[in-house]
Design a protein around this motif. Structure first.
Motif, PDB file in Angstrom:
ATOM      1  N   ASP A 188       0.862  -1.177   0.000  1.00 58.46           N
ATOM      2  CA  ASP A 188       0.000   0.000   0.000  1.00 58.46           C
ATOM      3  C   ASP A 188       0.903   1.234   0.000  1.00 58.46           C
ATOM      4  O   ASP A 188       1.584   1.516   0.980  1.00 58.46           O
ATOM      5  CB  ASP A 188      -0.905  -0.002   1.236  1.00 58.46           C
ATOM      6  CG  ASP A 188      -1.929   1.127   1.231  1.00 58.46           C
ATOM      7  OD1 ASP A 188      -1.848   2.012   0.350  1.00 58.46           O
ATOM      8  OD2 ASP A 188      -2.808   1.130   2.108  1.00 58.46           O
TER       9      ASP A 188
ATOM     10  N   THR B  41       4.856   4.027   2.764  1.00 52.74           N
ATOM     11  CA  THR B  41       4.603   2.813   1.998  1.00 52.74           C
ATOM     12  C   THR B  41       4.677   1.627   2.938  1.00 52.74           C
ATOM     13  O   THR B  41       5.611   1.521   3.731  1.00 52.74           O
ATOM     14  CB  THR B  41       5.637   2.653   0.865  1.00 52.74           C
ATOM     15  OG1 THR B  41       5.541   3.770  -0.013  1.00 52.74           O
ATOM     16  CG2 THR B  41       5.402   1.371   0.082  1.00 52.74           C
TER      17      THR B  41
ATOM     18  N   THR C 229      -1.554  -1.517  -4.224  1.00 51.74           N
ATOM     19  CA  THR C 229      -2.569  -0.479  -4.127  1.00 51.74           C
ATOM     20  C   THR C 229      -1.856   0.783  -3.644  1.00 51.74           C
ATOM     21  O   THR C 229      -0.667   0.754  -3.341  1.00 51.74           O
ATOM     22  CB  THR C 229      -3.719  -0.875  -3.184  1.00 51.74           C
ATOM     23  OG1 THR C 229      -4.745   0.145  -3.228  1.00 51.74           O
ATOM     24  CG2 THR C 229      -3.247  -1.012  -1.737  1.00 51.74           C
ATOM     25  N   GLY C 230      -2.570   1.899  -3.585  1.00 51.72           N
ATOM     26  CA  GLY C 230      -1.921   3.126  -3.136  1.00 51.72           C
ATOM     27  C   GLY C 230      -2.780   4.342  -3.383  1.00 51.72           C
ATOM     28  O   GLY C 230      -3.952   4.243  -3.784  1.00 51.72           O
TER      29      GLY C 230
ATOM     30  N   ASP D  13      -6.289   2.984  -3.207  1.00 54.97           N
ATOM     31  CA  ASP D  13      -6.445   2.695  -1.775  1.00 54.97           C
ATOM     32  C   ASP D  13      -7.865   2.763  -1.243  1.00 54.97           C
ATOM     33  O   ASP D  13      -8.250   1.930  -0.406  1.00 54.97           O
ATOM     34  CB  ASP D  13      -5.505   3.581  -0.937  1.00 54.97           C
ATOM     35  CG  ASP D  13      -5.669   5.074  -1.180  1.00 54.97           C
ATOM     36  OD1 ASP D  13      -6.563   5.498  -1.949  1.00 54.97           O
ATOM     37  OD2 ASP D  13      -4.864   5.843  -0.601  1.00 54.97           O
TER      38      ASP D  13
ATOM     39  N   CYS E 177      -9.502  -0.559   0.381  1.00 55.08           N
ATOM     40  CA  CYS E 177      -9.912  -0.653   1.787  1.00 55.08           C
ATOM     41  C   CYS E 177     -11.344  -1.173   1.905  1.00 55.08           C
ATOM     42  O   CYS E 177     -11.666  -1.949   2.812  1.00 55.08           O
ATOM     43  CB  CYS E 177      -9.790   0.700   2.467  1.00 55.08           C
ATOM     44  SG  CYS E 177      -8.101   1.185   2.863  1.00 55.08           S
TER      45      CYS E 177
ATOM     46  N   GLY F 283      -6.271  -2.107   3.397  1.00 56.11           N
ATOM     47  CA  GLY F 283      -5.893  -1.742   2.045  1.00 56.11           C
ATOM     48  C   GLY F 283      -5.106  -2.858   1.372  1.00 56.11           C
ATOM     49  O   GLY F 283      -5.380  -3.240   0.224  1.00 56.11           O
ATOM     50  N   ILE F 284      -4.135  -3.394   2.089  1.00 55.90           N
ATOM     51  CA  ILE F 284      -3.350  -4.509   1.575  1.00 55.90           C
ATOM     52  C   ILE F 284      -4.233  -5.745   1.409  1.00 55.90           C
ATOM     53  O   ILE F 284      -4.113  -6.491   0.427  1.00 55.90           O
ATOM     54  CB  ILE F 284      -2.159  -4.784   2.504  1.00 55.90           C
ATOM     55  CG1 ILE F 284      -1.113  -3.666   2.325  1.00 55.90           C
ATOM     56  CG2 ILE F 284      -1.544  -6.149   2.245  1.00 55.90           C
ATOM     57  CD1 ILE F 284       0.040  -3.735   3.293  1.00 55.90           C
TER      58      ILE F 284
END
Length: 482
Positions: A6, A12, A78-79, A240, A244, A428-429
């Motif tokens: 993420d 990070t 993701t991010g 993200d 989530c 998120g991860i």
């Protein structure tokens, strides 16, 4: 197992997610956020890629401890979304990336609001524009720095910039592409929306959205850096906010989710792709990895950042939050707040760059606990405003730093008038891993353990019902006066 990453705005994170939902330790690396004159906020792509390498290598080292018999099956990314990450044909940065927090394009957005362009784009794509979204930023560069766009091959986002570096693919996840120019049903760009913004000639910079379930093989040189095998499948998205949601278990229309983080992102899963926000032209509608499922999102600019500001002003540590909240009664001793503490104003469930915060009802009897509770209650009122605008009709899950506070969680439950289901910090991860497992055709329980339930306090329900009505009245007056 999956290596999930993420890429946040300044941090990070990476960790392993096993098929049964167990996780390895979380590893973090910080990247620089450059805050510059002229409301400019920028990041360096090379530095951000370096943080990903650091945390992935650390996570991979945990594999044997988590499960020596289970191989690493994919890298799931993701991010952060929005902003503008310009790259050349090799995926190298064309200048620093423009963050989603960047405000240089505010005059562009002001023009689009005044002449109706913002409303027309929202009607076509469901995307509420704000200064840090790709549309205004592209238009700003086209007007002030066209040479940068001429040097670029791709105008994309954070996650797809990293994917290009690791796999060589020029692509973008449909969730990122949804904001602001994607027809989320057809999953193709709305050419008229681009033309409305005067950006038709720069359509060539937009990568085509990846197909559902797309996986990209890891390049040998990137694999060597990351400590992973060459050719390992890489899953790229969603960004993200939707990650989530899916990591928290969203699966049926009407279910809602909140990220109580630096910003307050509220969303609902829907089978209806029509825009959210009504006359406000706020929010966004996102394409998802699932057929006939869309996420309607109200990403408010307020959240824990406002609380951090107040705690710093009062010289209070975050560890004291729950104790302070418990010292002040419902209604904070008569103190009320409006929580709009971003220099960019607000973007959900209404858009107004002039929006600013306030505290009312102060007296010599007001204490620090009352100020903190008033602000926390106002954020919860804003969350209800967003969720009601979105049409949430089923359960609501929550994650993020603010969700760790038991007392603030009870405020949210009371204001929302329902129990709140709080997920762990890895959502998120977990969401990115869920999408990657599904793309691999693997059965997995990426969501992990059951959520913690925060019960709505019966005594609080009636009080907060009136408090919410007063919040809406105060907001209407403030909007007339900003």
């Amino acid at each position: 197992m999956i290596v999930g990453v993420d890429v946040g705005t300044s941090v990070t994170k990476a960790q392993l997610i096993a098929r049964d939902g167990r996780t390895g330790p979380a590893h973090e690396a910080r990247s620089t956020v450059y805050t510059l004159p002229g409301n400019r906020v920028e990041q360096d792509l090379d530095e951000v890629v370096g943080t990903v390498v650091t945390v992935v290598r650390a996570a991979v080292a945990d594999a044997a401890a988590l499960d020596p018999d289970e191989p690493v099956e994919a890298l799931a990314l993701t991010g952060q979304g929005d902003g503008l990450w310009l790259r050349d044909a090799e995926g190298r940065p064309v200048g620093r990336a423009l963050s989603w927090m960047d405000g240089r394009a505010a005059p562009v957005l002001d023009r689009w609001v005044a002449d109706g362009v913002a409303r027309q784009v929202h009607a076509r794509t469901g995307a509420g524009l704000f200064p840090g979204s790709a549309g205004p930023l592209l238009a700003y560069l086209a007007e002030h720095e066209p040479e940068r766009l001429e040097r670029a091959e791709t105008a994309g986002y954070c996650v797809d910039a990293i994917v290009q570096r690791f796999t060589g693919e020029r692509t973008v996840d449909a969730s990122d592409a949804s904001v602001p120019f994607l027809d989320v049903v057809a999953r193709t760009y709305d050419e008229e929306a681009l033309d409305l913004c005067g950006l038709g000639e720069w359509r060539k910079l937009l990568a085509e959205p990846a197909a559902r379930g797309a996986l990209f093989p890891l390049l040998p040189e990137a694999a060597a850096e990351l400590g992973l095998p060459a050719g390992l499948p890489v899953s790229a998205g969603p960004f993200d906010i939707p990650a989530c949601g899916f990591g928290s278990g969203l699966s049926e229309p009407g279910q809602g989710h909140m990220i109580i983080g630096t910003t307050l992102a509220c969303q609902v899963l829907s089978d209806d792709p029509s825009p959210a926000g009504g006359d406000e032209a706020a929010g966004m509608v996102l394409a998802t990895p699932y057929e006939d499922r869309y996420l309607k999102v109200m990403p408010a600019m307020i959240g824990t950042a406002g609380l951090d500001w107040l705690l710093k002003m009062l010289n209070v540590r975050i560890e004291e939050l729950d104790a302070l909240l418990a010292q002040s009664p419902y209604g904070a001793g008569g103190v009320t707040a409006l929580p709009f503490l971003s220099t960019s104003g607000e973007r959900a469930p209404f858009v107004d760059a002039r929006a600013r915060g306030r505290l009312d009802g102060l007296s010599p009897l007001t204490g620090r606990a009352d100020l903190v509770r008033a602000l926390c209650e106002s954020v919860a009122y804003s969350a209800r405003h967003c969720l009601e605008t979105l049409g949430v009709s089923a359960s609501v899950t929550a994650c993020g730093g603010g969700a760790r506070s038991g007392e603030w969680g009870r405020i949210f439950a009371g204001v929302l008038g329902r129990d709140l289901y709080v997920r762990d910090d890895a959502v998120g991860i977990r969401g990115a891993a869920r999408v990657a497992f599904e793309a691999l055709g693997v059965s997995a329980q990426a969501e992990g353990a059951e959520p913690h339930v925060v019960r709505a306090d019966e005594e609080a329900l009636a009080f907060y019902e009136e408090g919410y009505a007063q919040y809406l009245r105060s907001l209407a007056v403030a909007r007339d006066n900003w």
